[in-house]
Design a protein around this motif. Sequence first.
Motif, PDB file in Angstrom:
ATOM      1  N   ALA A 113       0.806  -1.228   0.000  1.00  0.00           N
ATOM      2  CA  ALA A 113       0.000   0.000   0.000  1.00  0.00           C
ATOM      3  C   ALA A 113       0.838   1.277   0.000  1.00  0.00           C
ATOM      4  O   ALA A 113       0.569   2.212  -0.758  1.00  0.00           O
ATOM      5  N   GLN A 114       1.855   1.334   0.842  1.00  0.00           N
ATOM      6  CA  GLN A 114       2.675   2.544   0.936  1.00  0.00           C
ATOM      7  C   GLN A 114       3.406   2.808  -0.378  1.00  0.00           C
ATOM      8  O   GLN A 114       3.439   3.946  -0.864  1.00  0.00           O
ATOM      9  N   LEU A 115       3.971   1.766  -0.981  1.00  0.00           N
ATOM     10  CA  LEU A 115       4.668   1.922  -2.256  1.00  0.00           C
ATOM     11  C   LEU A 115       3.695   2.353  -3.347  1.00  0.00           C
ATOM     12  O   LEU A 115       4.005   3.228  -4.166  1.00  0.00           O
ATOM     13  N   MET A 116       2.502   1.778  -3.333  1.00  0.00           N
ATOM     14  CA  MET A 116       1.510   2.140  -4.341  1.00  0.00           C
ATOM     15  C   MET A 116       1.178   3.628  -4.272  1.00  0.00           C
ATOM     16  O   MET A 116       1.134   4.298  -5.297  1.00  0.00           O
ATOM     17  N   SER A 117       0.958   4.144  -3.073  1.00  0.00           N
ATOM     18  CA  SER A 117       0.620   5.571  -2.983  1.00  0.00           C
ATOM     19  C   SER A 117       1.798   6.439  -3.419  1.00  0.00           C
ATOM     20  O   SER A 117       1.611   7.443  -4.096  1.00  0.00           O
ATOM     21  N   GLN A 118       3.029   6.044  -3.091  1.00  0.00           N
ATOM     22  CA  GLN A 118       4.215   6.790  -3.548  1.00  0.00           C
ATOM     23  C   GLN A 118       4.288   6.805  -5.077  1.00  0.00           C
ATOM     24  O   GLN A 118       4.558   7.844  -5.678  1.00  0.00           O
ATOM     25  N   LEU A 119       4.062   5.644  -5.695  1.00  0.00           N
ATOM     26  CA  LEU A 119       4.152   5.544  -7.153  1.00  0.00           C
ATOM     27  C   LEU A 119       3.045   6.348  -7.840  1.00  0.00           C
ATOM     28  O   LEU A 119       3.283   6.974  -8.879  1.00  0.00           O
ATOM     29  N   MET A 120       1.851   6.344  -7.263  1.00  0.00           N
ATOM     30  CA  MET A 120       0.745   7.106  -7.860  1.00  0.00           C
ATOM     31  C   MET A 120       1.026   8.608  -7.810  1.00  0.00           C
ATOM     32  O   MET A 120       0.787   9.327  -8.781  1.00  0.00           O
ATOM     33  N   VAL A 121       1.555   9.083  -6.688  1.00  0.00           N
ATOM     34  CA  VAL A 121       1.895  10.500  -6.556  1.00  0.00           C
ATOM     35  C   VAL A 121       3.008  10.861  -7.546  1.00  0.00           C
ATOM     36  O   VAL A 121       2.930  11.863  -8.268  1.00  0.00           O
ATOM     37  N   ALA A 122       4.041  10.031  -7.591  1.00  0.00           N
ATOM     38  CA  ALA A 122       5.162  10.288  -8.502  1.00  0.00           C
ATOM     39  C   ALA A 122       4.696  10.276  -9.951  1.00  0.00           C
ATOM     40  O   ALA A 122       5.048  11.169 -10.744  1.00  0.00           O
ATOM     41  N   ASN A 123       3.888   9.288 -10.325  1.00  0.00           N
ATOM     42  CA  ASN A 123       3.402   9.180 -11.703  1.00  0.00           C
ATOM     43  C   ASN A 123       2.613  10.425 -12.114  1.00  0.00           C
ATOM     44  O   ASN A 123       2.730  10.896 -13.249  1.00  0.00           O
ATOM     45  N   ALA A 124       1.824  10.961 -11.201  1.00  0.00           N
ATOM     46  CA  ALA A 124       1.027  12.157 -11.504  1.00  0.00           C
ATOM     47  C   ALA A 124       1.942  13.355 -11.796  1.00  0.00           C
ATOM     48  O   ALA A 124       1.590  14.227 -12.587  1.00  0.00           O
ATOM     49  N   GLN A 125       3.113  13.377 -11.196  1.00  0.00           N
ATOM     50  CA  GLN A 125       4.048  14.489 -11.398  1.00  0.00           C
ATOM     51  C   GLN A 125       4.890  14.328 -12.660  1.00  0.00           C
ATOM     52  O   GLN A 125       5.374  15.308 -13.200  1.00  0.00           O
ATOM     53  N   TRP A 126       5.080  13.102 -13.129  1.00  0.00           N
ATOM     54  CA  TRP A 126       5.986  12.853 -14.251  1.00  0.00           C
ATOM     55  C   TRP A 126       5.467  13.333 -15.594  1.00  0.00           C
ATOM     56  O   TRP A 126       6.231  13.677 -16.476  1.00  0.00           O
ATOM     57  N   LYS A 127       4.189  13.281 -15.809  1.00  0.00           N
ATOM     58  CA  LYS A 127       3.575  13.735 -17.073  1.00  0.00           C
ATOM     59  C   LYS A 127       4.069  12.962 -18.306  1.00  0.00           C
ATOM     60  O   LYS A 127       4.255  13.534 -19.367  1.00  0.00           O
ATOM     61  N   PHE A 128       4.292  11.663 -18.155  1.00  0.00           N
ATOM     62  CA  PHE A 128       4.648  10.833 -19.312  1.00  0.00           C
ATOM     63  C   PHE A 128       3.430  10.684 -20.217  1.00  0.00           C
ATOM     64  O   PHE A 128       2.302  10.590 -19.718  1.00  0.00           O
ATOM     65  N   PRO A 129       3.630  10.609 -21.539  1.00  0.00           N
ATOM     66  CA  PRO A 129       2.500  10.348 -22.440  1.00  0.00           C
ATOM     67  C   PRO A 129       2.146   8.858 -22.432  1.00  0.00           C
ATOM     68  O   PRO A 129       2.209   8.174 -23.446  1.00  0.00           O
ATOM     69  N   VAL A 130       1.820   8.366 -21.252  1.00  0.00           N
ATOM     70  CA  VAL A 130       1.499   6.953 -21.046  1.00  0.00           C
ATOM     71  C   VAL A 130       0.268   6.905 -20.149  1.00  0.00           C
ATOM     72  O   VAL A 130       0.174   7.649 -19.179  1.00  0.00           O
ATOM     73  N   GLU A 131      -0.674   6.036 -20.496  1.00  0.00           N
ATOM     74  CA  GLU A 131      -1.853   5.846 -19.651  1.00  0.00           C
ATOM     75  C   GLU A 131      -1.519   4.750 -18.637  1.00  0.00           C
ATOM     76  O   GLU A 131      -1.410   3.582 -18.992  1.00  0.00           O
ATOM     77  N   VAL A 132      -1.310   5.148 -17.394  1.00  0.00           N
ATOM     78  CA  VAL A 132      -0.926   4.197 -16.346  1.00  0.00           C
ATOM     79  C   VAL A 132      -2.125   3.942 -15.434  1.00  0.00           C
ATOM     80  O   VAL A 132      -2.743   4.871 -14.940  1.00  0.00           O
ATOM     81  N   THR A 133      -2.447   2.659 -15.243  1.00  0.00           N
ATOM     82  CA  THR A 133      -3.530   2.264 -14.351  1.00  0.00           C
ATOM     83  C   THR A 133      -2.922   1.447 -13.225  1.00  0.00           C
ATOM     84  O   THR A 133      -2.131   0.534 -13.483  1.00  0.00           O
ATOM     85  N   PHE A 134      -3.275   1.787 -11.989  1.00  0.00           N
ATOM     86  CA  PHE A 134      -2.729   1.074 -10.829  1.00  0.00           C
ATOM     87  C   PHE A 134      -3.777   0.131 -10.239  1.00  0.00           C
ATOM     88  O   PHE A 134      -4.952   0.473 -10.160  1.00  0.00           O
TER      89      PHE A 134
END
Length: 133
Positions: free
Chosen positions: A15-36
């Motif tokens: 859970a903790q890693l998932m929330s870290q990755l979701m926050v980081a992904n939102a900041q990265w702005k990659f042209p990729v559709e990421v679903t967690f």
Amino acid sequence: KSMIKPRVTVVVETAQLMSQLMVANAQWKFPVEVTFFDSVTEALLELSSKRPDMLVVEMSMPRAQQEKTLQALENFNSRGRSPLSVVLVTEEKDLLSPNTSSPASSSIQVVSGPMSSIWLHAYLTGVVASCQI
């Protein structure tokens, strides 16, 4: 030049890693559709209706469960359509046995973990770069 966004499904059971990755992904702005997803089972159920281009699974569960997950993904890949590209991130050694060489397992990579935001950033950078070739 327009580019269709690649779809990447990321399964993180910590859970903790998932929330870290979701926050980081939102900041990265990659042209990729990421679903967690926080469950491999949920992700597998979703695969049949909304198929991603790639699947990344953080495998921190006990080894027996990791082996079952690997088997379920091999079974999924052996059914009809082109195999799904899968990366399993684990700290287990020799999860994918060297004598496994079915077409279903050839699209499954096992990489040593643990997964981190740095790892996911590097992976998504590679996804974007491969789509621009």
